[in-house]
Design an enzyme around this catalytic site. Structure first.
Site, PDB file in Angstrom:
ATOM      1  N   HIS A 103       0.884   6.053  10.440  1.00  0.00           N
ATOM      2  CA  HIS A 103       0.224   6.458   9.196  1.00  0.00           C
ATOM      3  C   HIS A 103      -1.205   6.921   9.488  1.00  0.00           C
ATOM      4  O   HIS A 103      -1.806   6.495  10.478  1.00  0.00           O
ATOM      5  CB  HIS A 103       0.115   5.258   8.232  1.00  0.00           C
ATOM      6  CG  HIS A 103       1.391   4.892   7.530  1.00  0.00           C
ATOM      7  ND1 HIS A 103       1.830   3.600   7.412  1.00  0.00           N
ATOM      8  CD2 HIS A 103       2.312   5.659   6.880  1.00  0.00           C
ATOM      9  CE1 HIS A 103       2.966   3.567   6.723  1.00  0.00           C
ATOM     10  NE2 HIS A 103       3.281   4.802   6.387  1.00  0.00           N
ATOM     11  N   CYS A 129      -2.323  -2.115   4.799  1.00  0.00           N
ATOM     12  CA  CYS A 129      -0.935  -2.037   4.310  1.00  0.00           C
ATOM     13  C   CYS A 129      -0.603  -3.157   3.323  1.00  0.00           C
ATOM     14  O   CYS A 129       0.275  -3.014   2.479  1.00  0.00           O
ATOM     15  CB  CYS A 129       0.051  -2.152   5.468  1.00  0.00           C
ATOM     16  SG  CYS A 129      -0.360  -1.194   6.908  1.00  0.00           S
ATOM     17  N   GLU A 176       0.815  -1.219   0.000  1.00  0.00           N
ATOM     18  CA  GLU A 176       0.000   0.000   0.000  1.00  0.00           C
ATOM     19  C   GLU A 176       0.847   1.268   0.000  1.00  0.00           C
ATOM     20  O   GLU A 176       0.435   2.301  -0.537  1.00  0.00           O
ATOM     21  CB  GLU A 176      -0.908   0.015   1.226  1.00  0.00           C
ATOM     22  CG  GLU A 176      -1.757   1.262   1.309  1.00  0.00           C
ATOM     23  CD  GLU A 176      -2.704   1.257   2.482  1.00  0.00           C
ATOM     24  OE1 GLU A 176      -3.916   1.271   2.248  1.00  0.00           O
ATOM     25  OE2 GLU A 176      -2.236   1.224   3.638  1.00  0.00           O
ATOM     26  N   ASP A 177       2.040   1.182   0.586  1.00  0.00           N
ATOM     27  CA  ASP A 177       2.850   2.395   0.710  1.00  0.00           C
ATOM     28  C   ASP A 177       3.534   2.816  -0.583  1.00  0.00           C
ATOM     29  O   ASP A 177       4.044   3.928  -0.678  1.00  0.00           O
ATOM     30  CB  ASP A 177       3.888   2.214   1.829  1.00  0.00           C
ATOM     31  CG  ASP A 177       3.201   2.138   3.171  1.00  0.00           C
ATOM     32  OD1 ASP A 177       2.304   2.964   3.412  1.00  0.00           O
ATOM     33  OD2 ASP A 177       3.528   1.242   3.954  1.00  0.00           O
TER      34      ASP A 177
END
Ligand code: GLY
Length: 255
Positions: free
Chosen positions: A163, A250, A65-66
């Site tokens: 996050h 994530c 996801e990052d």
């Protein structure tokens, strides 16, 4: 609705992923089993799942996801703020090019940094956490890209959490799972708050996929609150990912 999901298998070196959790090292064999169960849960939501092979060079690379933000109009390739994670992006670019044309791909460029865990999509509007990983320059570049494609974004300062989506999850229909520092933030007052109980903070990171909600195992009050809203809940154990500061969102890119 989402059609596609991209995930990446965890590598052996995930046991050395970045962490603040103080929960011990992940059990790699169990992490693999949990990842397989996560993929099954996603498939039960009716999406096509692209499974990328593990990359030992990057301990945190299962947290795809990052590396990107995939919107309905364009793909953003990020520049992760964690130095050990910057190289994860290169492997993701050709994968994303299978789904988006060249004119639909935007890039965060240094000195801008941005990680997808800091981005929460609410329709065509995106909330962007300014964190230790995502800086204002990165957020400004993303907002400019959103506006170029007829969408919008706004920044949200973070104070204590890793996050943005560590403490917030939008599960559609104006419903927002919310915890900790966000509870009193007027930015989110227009949403229906599903307040995550004290002690269940990790449960704030859930994902909505085509009407169902994936919820981490072990957060019964959060699960019940989501079920009470009428959602079908799929419980997925992420205990080994929690040990390296990873959650349900994530582990995938959903688009
Ligand atoms: N271990 C996940 C991260 O810190 O990015």
């Amino acid at each position: 609705m989402f059609t596609n999901v991209i995930v990446k298998k965890p590598c052996h070196s995930m046991i050395d992923g970045i962490t603040t959790a103080n929960l011990g090292k992940p059990n790699y064999e169990l992490a693999l089993k949990q990842h397989a169960a996560y993929i099954q849960a996603l498939k039960a939501c009716g999406v096509n799942v692209t499974v990328l092979e593990a990359d030992e060079a990057y301990p945190d690379s299962c947290f795809v996801e990052d590396t990107a933000v995939l919107t309905r109009k364009f793909a953003l390739i990020t520049n992760p703020g964690a130095p050990s994670r910057k190289g994860e992006v290169a492997a993701m670019v050709p994968v994303i090019k299978q789904f988006y044309g060249e004119d639909q791909i935007e890039y965060i460029k240094a000195p801008g940094t941005l990680e997808g865990g800091d981005v929460m999509m609410v329709g065509d509007h995106f909330y962007i956490g300014i964190s230790a990983r995502t800086n204002k320059e990165g957020a400004q570049q993303f907002i400019a890209a959103l506006e170029k494609h007829g969408m919008s974004g706004e920044m949200v300062p973070l104070y204590t959490i890793l996050h943005l989506k560590t403490g917030l999850s939008y599960i559609e229909n104006k419903n927002l799972l919310i915890s900790g520092e966000f509870l009193e933030n007027p930015t989110f007052s227009k949403f229906n708050h599903i307040e995550v109980a004290e002690g269940e903070e990790y449960g704030a990171n859930c994902i909505w996929v085509n009407g169902k909600v994936l919820v981490p195992a072990g957060y019964p009050q959060t699960q019940k609150a989501i079920e009470a809203l009428g959602y079908e809940v799929l419980v997925v154990d992420t205990s080994e990912y929690r040990k390296v500061d990873g959650g349900l969102s994530c582990l995938s890119l959903r688009f």
